[in-house]
Design a protein around this motif. Structure first.
Motif, short mmCIF file in Angstrom:
data_model
loop_
_atom_site.label_atom_id
_atom_site.label_comp_id
_atom_site.label_asym_id
_atom_site.label_seq_id
_atom_site.Cartn_x
_atom_site.Cartn_y
_atom_site.Cartn_z
N ARG A 93 0.74 -1.31 -0.01
CA ARG A 93 -0.06 -0.01 0.07
C ARG A 93 0.99 1.29 -0.19
O ARG A 93 0.60 2.44 -0.08
N ARG A 150 -2.21 10.52 0.73
CA ARG A 150 -2.50 9.69 -0.26
C ARG A 150 -2.91 8.33 0.41
O ARG A 150 -3.92 7.75 -0.08
N LEU A 151 -2.04 7.92 1.14
CA LEU A 151 -2.46 6.69 2.06
C LEU A 151 -3.70 6.88 2.95
O LEU A 151 -4.55 5.61 3.10
N ASP A 166 -6.39 8.39 2.04
CA ASP A 166 -7.42 8.56 1.10
C ASP A 166 -7.62 6.91 0.68
O ASP A 166 -8.76 6.65 0.66
N ASP A 167 -6.47 6.38 0.43
CA ASP A 167 -6.70 4.77 0.06
C ASP A 167 -7.09 3.90 1.31
O ASP A 167 -8.11 3.14 1.19
N ASN A 173 -11.12 5.06 1.91
CA ASN A 173 -11.89 4.38 0.78
C ASN A 173 -11.91 3.06 0.27
O ASN A 173 -12.74 2.63 -0.44
N GLY A 174 -10.78 2.38 1.02
CA GLY A 174 -10.56 0.80 0.73
C GLY A 174 -10.91 0.12 1.43
O GLY A 174 -12.02 0.46 2.59
N SER A 224 -9.55 -1.92 3.90
CA SER A 224 -8.44 -2.37 4.70
C SER A 224 -8.90 -3.14 5.89
O SER A 224 -9.77 -2.80 6.84
#
Length: 613
Positions: free
Chosen positions: A207, A234-235, A237-238, A241-242, A244
């Motif tokens: 990631r 960026r991390l 947001d990921d 929205n992901g 995890s």
């Protein structure tokens, strides 16, 4: 107020009207300075009974009360008591609750002393390395040393026999102003600096994109911070929205952090950011430092990381902003004039108000201890005299016009002992400079190790032999604020200070004789032989200094990584800003190669041999 009234008020407030300077000379604070300090302290009238009192296990507790009472121990068990101006001795450490009449008070019942190095390793003489975390280098670190590099250093040092890695403060700074990167001027001592974190620890390599950075000997903090915070964004947001698998752990961290974490995140988001993002950064930091301590202990270190608790914090930061009444206002902490700083020092920082500490049940002090012991095997108390007194300078006044304000030493020492045992953490007190002998004696009784630094272990023109150093102090070659061994031998420190006008020509003239005296001490101790090397020939001198300090009788010896590597440059030059690259230098070797360098291997071998004998 007339002079007599001001003097009386100063005594009542705990301000020392008379004090003794570093040369043993009596001094008196001017009435004008006392008046300014009293104005800043505000109301010092009668207070309500404190919500928390401290005591030592096995000793009765004086209390102004008589009659029936109930004692609720921390584990929930209850005892019925009859108070007769005292509480009978309690043998169980912890935070207990005493209820009597219409009152409820917490009793912090402390062990007699902190966990000591001798408790951890009875009869052993341990050693470790001090490091500026940002100075370490590894591939893809984005230009700032991080927790993965720290774990690597700890693992490699442990292979050589080291038991500790001492850090400078890793407190939270100012994400919106990366030019404020000094570790001893934090925004909050309750939270961590995300710039020192490798996010891979918590999120996994898949990631996190690799961050490459040009090889530079000095960190450009604003530039490096922009890149790293962009990565964090960026991390986040990921992550948000992901899908995890770590989201439940993050949610638990938010719940555990409660209002304190929420307040900190809210402060950092005050200019329009997302508070959950800043909480996310603290979650990354908490997990990464926990992993670094685990790596150190799993590698065999008996202590592991030693955190550094800065003496003060920025008055405009998150911790003060959340609870301003807990801190001093209109006053800055510093130090009185001494040999190294003849004008005194104004650090531009604030600290706890002693009156507010007592009135608030010492809650901010306890929280700060817990935050700094959370992922460490020990804590260094910066300017440990702050447990007893602080030099306070009114805003706008020179540092020489300050005065000492007393703190509730007995209470603070007991709370340190209690939290030390709860976290199984040793405590080291930085007791350099103007320190009365009585304070060192109190720290010794409380199980707090002092610090003996080579440059201060002198008696007139003679350097003290290792056997004359304190048996209860951590022996060190130098600190981040002082010259490295190579720098001192070359006179690099004098040249630096000449450049900013803080050195006397007499100091420069004395250095050759001082070099001769130091080499004589080395040869007398069997750490060197022959004639002194030339001023620009430092390798043998650094070797000798390491072996010399390794012979100190204290239970722990710490050598900064700068001396392990033999570099001349010191991390910080007090009293400078732009004149010296403070807190910016990086080592040129990657962290996984540093301790394999021949010079470093030799010095680690000297430490291991002397400390294991």
């Amino acid at each position: 107020m007339n002079d007599e009234t001001i003097l009386a008020q100063a005594h009542k407030a705990g301000i020392a009207v008379d004090w003794t300077d570093a040369n043993g000379q009596p001094q008196r604070v001017s009435v004008a300075s006392l008046n300014r300090i009293l104005d800043a302290l505000g109301d010092i009238g009668p207070r309500q009974p404190p919500p928390l009192i401290t005591a030592t296990v096995g000793q009765p507790i004086d209390i102004v009360a008589e009659g029936p009472a109930e004692l609720v121990l921390e584990d929930g068990s209850r005892l019925s008591l009859t108070l007769q101006s005292m509480v009978p001795p309690i043998d169980t450490p912890g935070y207990h609750t005493l209820r009597y009449a219409d009152r409820e008070v917490t009793i912090a019942m402390a062990p007699p002393r902190c966990v000591t190095i001798g408790d951890i390793a009875p009869g052993k003489k341990l050693w470790g390395i001090a490091v500026q975390l940002y100075s370490l280098k590894r591939a893809d670190d984005g230009g700032i040393g991080d927790t993965t590099a720290l774990a690597t250093l700890a693992q490699q040092a442990a292979k050589q026999g080291a038991d500790a890695i001492a850090l400078s403060p890793t407190h939270s700074l100012f994400p919106d102003d990366a030019s404020r990167f000094g570790p001893y001027s934090p925004s909050s001592r309750l939270f961590l600096n995300p710039l020192l974190v490798d996010p891979v620890t918590m999120l996994g390599e898949h990631r996190v994109e690799a961050e490459t950075e040009p090889e530079e000997p000095l960190i450009d903090w604003p530039s490096a911070a922009r890149r790293k915070y962009a990565l964090f964004g960026r991390l986040y947001d990921d992550f948000r929205n992901g899908k995890s698998s770590r989201k439940p752990a993050f949610d638990a961290f938010l719940r555990d952090g409660g209002p304190t974490l929420a307040g900190h995140a809210g402060f950092e988001a005050r200019n329009g950011g997302d508070p959950r993002y800043y909480a996310f950064l603290q979650w990354l930091a908490d997990g990464a430092f926990a992993a670094a301590q685990t790596a150190a202990r799993d590698a065999g270190m008996r202590i592991g990381l030693i955190s550094d608790l800065a003496i003060g914090l920025d008055g405009g930061g998150a911790q003060v902003g959340a609870n301003p009444k807990e801190f001093l206002t209109g006053l800055a902490i510093g130090a009185p004039p001494d040999l190294f700083n003849p004008q005194g020092q104004n650090w531009g920082l604030t600290s706890f108000s002693p009156q507010a500490l007592v009135a608030g049940g010492f809650a901010p002090f306890i929280a700060t201890l817990r935050a700094n012991m959370r992922h460490a095997g020990g804590v260094r108390i910066d300017h440990a005299m702050g447990l007893m007194r602080l030099w306070l300078v009114p805003h706008g006044a020179p540092a020489s016009e300050g005065a000492y304000l007393s703190y509730p030493l007995d209470d603070l020492l007991r709370l340190l002992a209690l939290e030390s045992h709860r976290h199984k953490a040793i405590v080291v007190g930085e007791d350099l400079g103007t320190v009365p002998p009585s304070f060192r004696a109190r720290c010794r009784e409380a199980g707090i190790a002092g610090m003996d630094v080579l440059w201060f272990q002198r008696e007139r023109d003679r350097f003290l032999a290792p056997g004359e150093w304190r048996a209860d102090a951590v022996g060190m070659t130098t600190t981040h604020d002082l010259p490295t061994v190579a720098g001192w031998w070359r006179g690099a420190d004098l040249e630096l200070r000449r450049g900013i006008g803080t050195v006397e020509e007499s100091e420069i003239a004395q250095r050759p004789a001082e070099r001769a005296a130091l080499w004589r001490a080395f040869t007398d101790a069997g750490a060197a032989s022959g004639t002194p090397p030339a001023a620009d020939d430092t390798d043998a001198v650094v070797d000798a200094a390491v072996e010399f300090v390794a012979q100190a009788p204290g239970p722990l010896a710490i050598v900064p990584l700068e001396d392990i590597m033999g570099v001349a440059e010191q991390p910080n030059l007090p009293g400078t800003t732009d004149q010296h690259p403070n807190w910016r230098r990086r080592f040129h070797l990657p962290v996984d190669e540093m301790l394999r360098h021949p010079a470093a291997e030799k010095r680690l071998g000297l430490l291991k041999a002397r400390r294991s004998s």
